[in-house]
Design a protein around this motif. Structure first.
Motif, PDB file in Angstrom:
ATOM      1  N   GLY A 104      20.908 -22.619 -43.927  1.00  0.00           N
ATOM      2  CA  GLY A 104      19.428 -21.519 -43.813  1.00  0.00           C
ATOM      3  C   GLY A 104      20.553 -20.949 -42.898  1.00  0.00           C
ATOM      4  O   GLY A 104      20.417 -20.731 -42.386  1.00  0.00           O
ATOM      5  N   GLY A 105      20.233 -19.155 -43.089  1.00  0.00           N
ATOM      6  CA  GLY A 105      20.036 -18.345 -42.441  1.00  0.00           C
ATOM      7  C   GLY A 105      21.978 -17.972 -42.682  1.00  0.00           C
ATOM      8  O   GLY A 105      22.386 -16.779 -41.599  1.00  0.00           O
ATOM      9  N   GLY A 164      22.850 -16.042 -45.013  1.00  0.00           N
ATOM     10  CA  GLY A 164      22.601 -14.403 -45.540  1.00  0.00           C
ATOM     11  C   GLY A 164      22.701 -14.176 -47.226  1.00  0.00           C
ATOM     12  O   GLY A 164      22.635 -13.309 -47.482  1.00  0.00           O
ATOM     13  N   ASP A 213      28.767 -19.660 -43.314  1.00  0.00           N
ATOM     14  CA  ASP A 213      28.926 -18.355 -41.813  1.00  0.00           C
ATOM     15  C   ASP A 213      29.600 -18.951 -41.049  1.00  0.00           C
ATOM     16  O   ASP A 213      30.295 -19.797 -41.400  1.00  0.00           O
ATOM     17  N   SER A 235      27.977 -24.919 -41.171  1.00  0.00           N
ATOM     18  CA  SER A 235      28.945 -24.320 -41.991  1.00  0.00           C
ATOM     19  C   SER A 235      29.868 -24.937 -42.741  1.00  0.00           C
ATOM     20  O   SER A 235      29.531 -24.801 -44.484  1.00  0.00           O
ATOM     21  N   ASN A 267      19.822  -5.174 -39.955  1.00  0.00           N
ATOM     22  CA  ASN A 267      18.430  -5.378 -40.132  1.00  0.00           C
ATOM     23  C   ASN A 267      18.244  -3.812 -40.341  1.00  0.00           C
ATOM     24  O   ASN A 267      16.686  -3.810 -40.518  1.00  0.00           O
TER      25      ASN A 267
END
Length: 420
Positions: free
Chosen positions: A164-165, A167, A298, A303, A361
């Motif tokens: 998770g996280g 991208g 990542d 990861s 962002n």
């Protein structure tokens, strides 16, 4: 190689494999093509593959002096008289050799002439990709064909985050935007997480009960159901996503994911799945019946570990090639280097996206696809589109002409806000 040779190949499936003959011999003109061919075929060739630097003329000279391999790959890029050269090649090789050609001519008539009239079994024009090599060359080398179910209808791309996280949703959503809005291919983005998925939010699409209904009651799936369930983002981009209460579990019906994919493939050229590998039958089936898997990671140790676990999964029945690995946020402070990651994975990373938090962002905040802005992120998504099988002439011109469509979109547009 000539017409008689082509008939021999079609009638007996190629020369009988002999222990004294090379399986694959390739003559290639540039290192980039060589690397892609190695990546796409090295694991599939049982008796080895030899690649030499050279052109079709180099191949003609070599074949006049050595035994013909089972499969001969030649590069005709830059050749002034490619048809004449291929004719000369047919005079120095055994009739039943399987000849595969790589070149720089994308004319359909040229393709038809050499494959139907000269006995060439397949032709790819540059720049080639691992996906194209696996889809078009590999079956002719291994004699293992992909079933008709895989070749009829749209292509299914499963984008999986190593964890998770990393991208994955952002990359999957921008890939869908490129295919559907910029390249104008009929595309649907499917968000497999019906409780916490953010893909619809990213693309400014509405959610609905259709996806959950499809996964719980597959008997209801038909072309009309698909048309009503998918929510439009643009003329040729739809989103299929739900936003269910966290207290309402999914009562998944076995086989529903495959049935949904089959229905979507009749309607869309590309089905982009945001499908993390969770220990759930629904996600496993979605990933299994994709044509291409994309793993997003990542530069973290965790990861790397989870990417290794995903790489160990067996390929599904429609997947002739290994997954594409995308390293996101490269250069992040404290992160591993690309070299360290590749040494740990024992495979090369296919696409690298630098750490650009400000751009991404702002994209998320204003509901604009990040691919609308020229830069390394856009180029990475274009490269990824080629990896998964999207081929179009002058992609950059297509993208530039449609980038303004993404000027103000997403959730801000949906809510009636503006950047000003």
């Amino acid at each position: 190689m000539n017409q008689q040779g082509a008939r021999n190949v079609q009638s007996d499936g190629g020369l009988v494999s002999r222990p004294d003959r090379m399986t694959v011999l390739a003559f290639l003109g540039d290192p980039a093509t060589e690397q892609v061919l190695r990546d796409g075929l090295s694991e599939l060739v049982a008796n080895g593959m030899e690649i030499r630097r050279g052109t079709v003329r180099t191949a003609i000279a070599a074949m006049a002096k050595m035994q013909t391999p089972e499969v001969l790959i030649v590069d005709i890029a830059g050749e002034d008289q490619p048809l004449h050269a291929l004719g000369e090649l047919s005079d120095v090789v055994e009739p039943g050799v399987r000849v595969l050609v790589i070149g720089d001519n994308d004319d359909v008539d040229f393709y038809r002439h050499i494959t139907r009239g000269m006995g060439v079994m397949e032709y790819l024009f540059k720049p080639i990709t691992r996906e194209a090599v696996a889809r078009h060359f590999a079956p002719l080398i291994t004699r293992k064909t992909v079933g008709q179910d895989a070749t009829r209808g749209g292509r299914v791309i499963a984008v999986m985050g190593a964890r998770g996280g990393v991208g994955a949703t952002t990359i999957a959503g921008n890939l869908a935007w490129l295919l559907g809005v910029m390249a104008k291919r009929h595309t649907v983005f499917v968000e497999s997480d019906i409780h916490m998925g953010s893909g619809a939010l990213l693309l400014g699409a509405k959610t609905g009960p259709g996806l959950r209904m499809a996964l719980e009651t597959p008997d209801r799936i038909d072309p009309l159901f698909v048309e009503r369930a998918a929510q439009p983002v643009a003329e040729r981009l739809q989103v299929l996503a739900s936003e269910e209460k966290l207290t309402d579990p999914l009562n998944y019906a076995s086989g529903a994911a495959r049935r949904l994919i089959e229905a979507l493939r009749v309607r869309y050229n590309f089905i982009v799945l945001d499908a993390p590998f969770l220990p759930m039958p629904c996600n496993r089936e979605l990933i299994e019946f994709a044509h291409h898997r994309v793993i997003i990671m990542d530069p973290s140790l965790a990861s790397v570990r989870d990417t290794l676990r995903l790489l160990s999964l067996p390929n599904g029945p429609w997947q002739p090639q290994s997954p594409t690995i995308v390293l996101n946020r490269q250069g992040r402070p404290g992160g591993l280097t690309r070299k360290q990651i590749e040494e740990a994975l024992k495979v090369k990373i296919d696409i690298v996206i630098p750490d650009i938090p400000k751009q991404l962002n702002e994209s998320a905040s204003f509901g604009e696809p990040a691919i609308a802005t020229r830069g390394p992120f856009r180029q990475a998504i274009i490269d990824l589109s080629r990896e998964i099988g999207f081929v179009a002439a002058r992609e950059d011109a297509v993208i530039e002409s449609t980038a303004q469509l993404a000027s103000v979109g997403g959730i801000f547009k949906m809510l009636g806000f503006s950047k000003g």
